[in-house]
Write an enzyme that holds these catalytic residues in place. Structure first.
Site, PDB file in Angstrom:
ATOM      1  N   GLY A  45       0.836  -1.191   0.000  1.00 15.99           N
ATOM      2  CA  GLY A  45       0.000   0.000   0.000  1.00 15.99           C
ATOM      3  C   GLY A  45       0.867   1.236   0.000  1.00 15.99           C
ATOM      4  O   GLY A  45       2.032   1.179   0.427  1.00 15.99           O
ATOM      5  N   GLN A  50       2.737   9.933   1.684  1.00 24.07           N
ATOM      6  CA  GLN A  50       4.038   9.269   1.662  1.00 24.07           C
ATOM      7  C   GLN A  50       4.882   9.694   0.458  1.00 24.07           C
ATOM      8  O   GLN A  50       6.076   9.431   0.438  1.00 24.07           O
ATOM      9  CB  GLN A  50       3.873   7.753   1.666  1.00 24.07           C
ATOM     10  N   CYS A  94       6.184   0.056   7.435  1.00 21.67           N
ATOM     11  CA  CYS A  94       5.740   1.200   6.655  1.00 21.67           C
ATOM     12  C   CYS A  94       6.892   1.665   5.774  1.00 21.67           C
ATOM     13  O   CYS A  94       8.032   1.749   6.240  1.00 21.67           O
ATOM     14  CB  CYS A  94       5.308   2.322   7.596  1.00 21.67           C
ATOM     15  N   LEU A  95       6.603   1.961   4.520  1.00 19.32           N
ATOM     16  CA  LEU A  95       7.652   2.411   3.606  1.00 19.32           C
ATOM     17  C   LEU A  95       8.285   3.729   4.058  1.00 19.32           C
ATOM     18  O   LEU A  95       9.437   3.997   3.740  1.00 19.32           O
ATOM     19  CB  LEU A  95       7.091   2.546   2.189  1.00 19.32           C
ATOM     20  N   HIS A 136      -4.286   0.817   7.510  1.00 19.71           N
ATOM     21  CA  HIS A 136      -2.946   1.412   7.621  1.00 19.71           C
ATOM     22  C   HIS A 136      -2.832   2.621   6.687  1.00 19.71           C
ATOM     23  O   HIS A 136      -2.382   3.698   7.098  1.00 19.71           O
ATOM     24  CB  HIS A 136      -1.887   0.356   7.285  1.00 19.71           C
ATOM     25  N   GLU A 137      -3.247   2.447   5.425  1.00 23.37           N
ATOM     26  CA  GLU A 137      -3.156   3.551   4.458  1.00 23.37           C
ATOM     27  C   GLU A 137      -4.137   4.663   4.798  1.00 23.37           C
ATOM     28  O   GLU A 137      -3.824   5.846   4.651  1.00 23.37           O
ATOM     29  CB  GLU A 137      -3.375   3.044   3.027  1.00 23.37           C
ATOM     30  N   HIS A 140      -2.770   7.007   7.189  1.00 23.88           N
ATOM     31  CA  HIS A 140      -1.888   8.008   6.577  1.00 23.88           C
ATOM     32  C   HIS A 140      -2.659   9.239   6.135  1.00 23.88           C
ATOM     33  O   HIS A 140      -2.194  10.362   6.351  1.00 23.88           O
ATOM     34  CB  HIS A 140      -1.140   7.424   5.367  1.00 23.88           C
TER      35      HIS A 140
END
Length: 185
Positions: A45, A50, A94-95, A136-137, A140
């Protein structure tokens, strides 16, 4: 085009994002770039903050999870309407926060409203791993990070590592932008 992923500590990751409309400039190109960026970083994701954009957009593709059917979608102006079920723990990463993975508890079922890339409105029930990735996304675009959902002791134990990420001392294996990186390098 692969975009830079914004690292922990950048203020854009703490902003509640703004809705967009179908006239958002170069939206289709942005979505394609987000897919390419996410796949390049081996993510499941990626949310617009991000990549430095405070807008309500994220992409999800759980195809690498062999336990569940493939779930690949674009979410624009999403709203989670309901979360149900007994919270279950799962180790998340997480990226924007490379090298840190922690157990996060989330409810297994969600009801979500969103527009897809063709501006078709959907209201959908999602369960399991796909629901977790969406949550999760979604966090963000609400200005929240998974590190805010872990217990206090774990937060204290990773504080130094988070600081190093924001300075660029801990790097991802993909193109990143670090908010406090020493420019003398």
């Amino acid at each position: 085009m692969k975009l830079s992923i914004v690292a922990y500590g950048d203020p854009v990751l703490k902003k509640v994002c703004e809705p967009i409309d179908e006239n958002y400039t170069n939206l289709n190109e942005l979505i394609e770039n987000m897919w390419e960026t996410m796949y390049n970083a081996s993510g499941v994701g990626l949310a617009a903050p991000q990549v430095g954009l405070p807008i309500r957009l994220f992409v999800v593709d759980t195809s690498d999870n062999d336990d569940e059917p493939r779930y690949k979608k674009v979410f624009i102006n999403a709203q989670i309407l309901e979360e149900t079920g007994e919270p279950w723990g799962f180790t998340e990463g997480c990226l924007s926060i490379p090298e840190i993975r922690e157990e996060v508890f989330r409810k297994p079922n969600i009801l979500i409203s969103y527009y897809d890339e063709n501006w078709q409105k959907h209201e959908e029930e999602v369960s399991g791993f796909a629901a977790r990735v969406i949550q999760h996304e979604y966090d963000h675009i609400e200005g929240k990070l998974f590190t805010e959902k872990i217990n206090l002791l774990r937060k204290q134990l990773i504080k130094g590592k988070l600081d190093k990420i924001s300075k660029g001392e801990i790097r991802g294996d993909y193109k990143m932008k670090y908010p406090r990186q020493n420019k003398k390098r």
